[in-house]
Design a protein around this motif. Structure first.
Motif, PDB file in Angstrom:
ATOM      1  N   GLU A 288      -0.579  11.907   5.531  1.00  0.00           N
ATOM      2  CA  GLU A 288      -1.926  11.689   6.067  1.00  0.00           C
ATOM      3  C   GLU A 288      -2.733  10.766   5.154  1.00  0.00           C
ATOM      4  N   ARG A 289      -2.503  10.892   3.839  1.00  0.00           N
ATOM      5  CA  ARG A 289      -3.184   9.978   2.906  1.00  0.00           C
ATOM      6  C   ARG A 289      -2.747   8.530   3.146  1.00  0.00           C
ATOM      7  N   LEU A 290      -1.462   8.316   3.387  1.00  0.00           N
ATOM      8  CA  LEU A 290      -0.959   6.962   3.634  1.00  0.00           C
ATOM      9  C   LEU A 290      -1.555   6.389   4.916  1.00  0.00           C
ATOM     10  N   CYS A 291      -1.614   7.200   5.966  1.00  0.00           N
ATOM     11  CA  CYS A 291      -2.226   6.739   7.217  1.00  0.00           C
ATOM     12  C   CYS A 291      -3.669   6.278   6.972  1.00  0.00           C
ATOM     13  N   ALA A 292      -4.424   7.100   6.242  1.00  0.00           N
ATOM     14  CA  ALA A 292      -5.827   6.777   5.991  1.00  0.00           C
ATOM     15  C   ALA A 292      -5.967   5.516   5.139  1.00  0.00           C
ATOM     16  N   LEU A 293      -5.097   5.350   4.143  1.00  0.00           N
ATOM     17  CA  LEU A 293      -5.168   4.175   3.267  1.00  0.00           C
ATOM     18  C   LEU A 293      -4.874   2.879   4.027  1.00  0.00           C
TER      19      LEU A 293
ATOM     20  N   ARG B 174       0.833  -1.210   0.000  1.00  0.00           N
ATOM     21  CA  ARG B 174       0.000   0.000   0.000  1.00  0.00           C
ATOM     22  C   ARG B 174       0.868   1.261   0.000  1.00  0.00           C
TER      23      ARG B 174
ATOM     24  N   ASN C 116       1.036   3.880  -3.434  1.00  0.00           N
ATOM     25  CA  ASN C 116       0.392   5.171  -3.260  1.00  0.00           C
ATOM     26  C   ASN C 116       1.377   6.322  -3.110  1.00  0.00           C
TER      27      ASN C 116
ATOM     28  N   MET D 239       0.342  16.141   3.360  1.00  0.00           N
ATOM     29  CA  MET D 239      -0.850  15.559   2.726  1.00  0.00           C
ATOM     30  C   MET D 239      -0.595  14.110   2.328  1.00  0.00           C
ATOM     31  N   ALA D 240       0.602  13.835   1.796  1.00  0.00           N
ATOM     32  CA  ALA D 240       0.938  12.458   1.402  1.00  0.00           C
ATOM     33  C   ALA D 240       0.978  11.547   2.625  1.00  0.00           C
TER      34      ALA D 240
ATOM     35  N   ASP E  34       2.702  19.431   0.704  1.00  0.00           N
ATOM     36  CA  ASP E  34       2.456  18.200  -0.067  1.00  0.00           C
ATOM     37  C   ASP E  34       2.922  16.968   0.694  1.00  0.00           C
TER      38      ASP E  34
ATOM     39  N   ARG F 103      -7.915   2.134   6.347  1.00  0.00           N
ATOM     40  CA  ARG F 103      -9.234   1.983   5.715  1.00  0.00           C
ATOM     41  C   ARG F 103      -9.662   0.519   5.574  1.00  0.00           C
TER      42      ARG F 103
END
Length: 461
Positions: A391-396, A355, A359, A388-389, A385, A399
């Motif tokens: 935090e996106r990885l944490c959420a992915l 993951r 990503n 944001m990357a 940026d 999930r």
């Protein structure tokens, strides 16, 4: 900024007009009026792309191109010549000198920016491959590239069989490589074969308008042709088709009315570039597979990661571009091992690694540096940026639960991330190890504050 561009033109209004267009695309533009100034500026700070007038006061643009290509660090930097009279013979001369193309003036902004984006992407890919090879060389695993080059395969996909046969006959008088003529169905079949073509030359219009661009997108999505060189034949007046072709991944364009010599030169240039990229890619993959790849996750290991971040840091110091370092740790990983067993722990490690890798950008690096800890480096990234990357990885990760091997059960998994940024331009003095230590301390804070979150080192906030 999206990259450095050098513009050389003796006419001030031309320079200013082009710079204004490029700056709207967030490019860092330098300007000069003579070839000698261009050579000096390129020597002092090699650009990512050069625009030059076809005629400068002290030498022709073709001669400037040859001299730029001879300078250290400039061999693979693309050069675009500019002319108000784009004659077929001028294009052939420019290509023979090493230029990418001759752009007609006044510019069509849509086509100009698409061409710029395309060349910048190619340059970024070349640089990333070279950077990986440099890392491998530092580790002592690089091998000499073979001198032998296998015969390239060229496929022509024309709007009619008669046109394809006629074009192939003209081309065979100019090049030695085998040329096959294919229809739309044949092109897709060859893409899935054991030895797909190295280069595709495709009419933008095949059986119906847009078929050529749809074929281009399809070829880019297939493993066997993802790295093929693709040249699209289109009409100069159709700026939307030109822009779409380049943005979909065409390596080069041929405008209707081209000479066979022009096609031959473009194919020669594309084949040379593809061979260099293929050799770099193969060298990196073969040399690193056992030495610097973690066998469980397929990610880089600690040894490679630290050497590669040193390469990223060196480039950042030269360019003044920030980069980010992240340390991620799987939350409560010991409990997963204790509850479900080590096979489940291995499955979680492999899935988290996948993951993370899937990503991030192709130029980013992900490594497993021990146990359940991962190190990531994101070159040319702002602090906004990077956060944001992260935090996106944490959420992915959080999930979707991870399925456990040999059962119908799954387990929830989260990660914590510590983020640290290199300094902005003029403040790139932080040693790599210190930067990683700051990311490590930020990770510790993320764990202490409840896990499943991103903490930014105070120097990066």
């Amino acid at each position: 900024m999206g990259g450095r561009i050098l513009v050389a033109d003796s006419v001030a209004t031309n320079r200013i007009a082009l710079a204004a267009i490029l700056k709207r695309g967030r490019y860092n533009v330098s300007m000069c009026s003579t070839a000698s100034d261009a050579l000096q500026m390129a020597r002092a700070a090699p650009p990512d792309l050069v625009f030059s007038a076809s005629e400068l006061p002290d030498m022709p643009g073709t001669r400037l191109t040859e001299r730029l290509k001879a300078q250290t660090g400039m061999r693979d930097v693309p050069v675009l010549l500019m002319s108000r009279d784009r004659e077929a013979g001028d294009v052939v001369s420019a290509l023979a000198a090493g230029a990418e193309d001759v752009m007609p003036q006044p510019f069509n902004e849509l086509a100009l920016m698409a061409r710029t984006r395309s060349l910048m992407r190619a340059r970024e890919t070349d640089r990333a491959l070279e950077q990986h090879q440099s890392t491998v060389r530092c580790l002592g695993f690089s091998e000499q590239a073979p001198d032998f080059a296998p015969a390239a395969r060229i496929a022509l996909v024309a709007e009619s069989r008669a046109r394809g046969i006629a074009l192939a006959a003209q081309l065979k008088r100019e090049i030695s490589q085998p040329v096959a003529t294919l229809d739309l169905t044949g092109a897709l079949a060859e893409a899935d074969s054991a030895a797909p073509p190295d280069v595709y030359v495709i009419d933008a219009t095949l059986e119906a308008p847009g078929d050529g661009l749809r074929l281009l997108a399809d070829l880019r999505s297939r493993p066997g042709t993802r790295h093929a060189a693709i040249v699209i034949i289109t009409d100069a007046d159709n700026s939307m088709a030109v822009a779409n072709a380049l943005d979909l991944g065409a390596n080069d364009l041929l405008l209707v009315g081209f000479q066979p010599q022009e096609l031959a030169l473009r194919l020669k240039n594309q084949l040379a570039r593809k061979r260099r990229a293929d050799l770099l890619r193969a060298s990196v993959e073969d040399s690193m597979r056992l030495a610097v790849i973690d066998p469980l996750t397929g990610l880089y290991n600690r040894r490679y990661a630290y050497a590669h971040i040193a390469q990223i840091d060196e480039l950042a110091r030269k360019t003044g571009r920030q980069y980010a370092v992240m340390l991620a740790d799987i939350d409560r990983f010991k409990a997963i091992n204790d509850t479900w067993g080590h096979a489940a722990g291995d499955a979680v490690l492999a899935e988290v690694a996948k993951r993370l890798r899937d990503n991030l950008r192709g130029i980013d690096m992900v490594a497993r540096i021990g146990g359940e800890e991962f190190l990531m480096a994101l070159p040319k990234t702002s602090d906004i940026d990077a956060r944001m990357a992260a935090e996106r990885l944490c959420a992915l990760i959080a999930r979707d639960p991870v399925r456990l091997p040999g059962s119908d059960q799954s387990t929830a998994v989260t990660i914590s991330i510590g983020l640290a940024m290199s300094g902005a331009k003029g403040r790139l003095s932080l040693p790599v190890n210190t930067l990683i230590d700051k990311a490590d301390r930020a990770l510790y804070c993320a764990k202490a504050e409840g896990r499943n979150q991103v903490t930014v080192s105070r120097t990066a906030a």
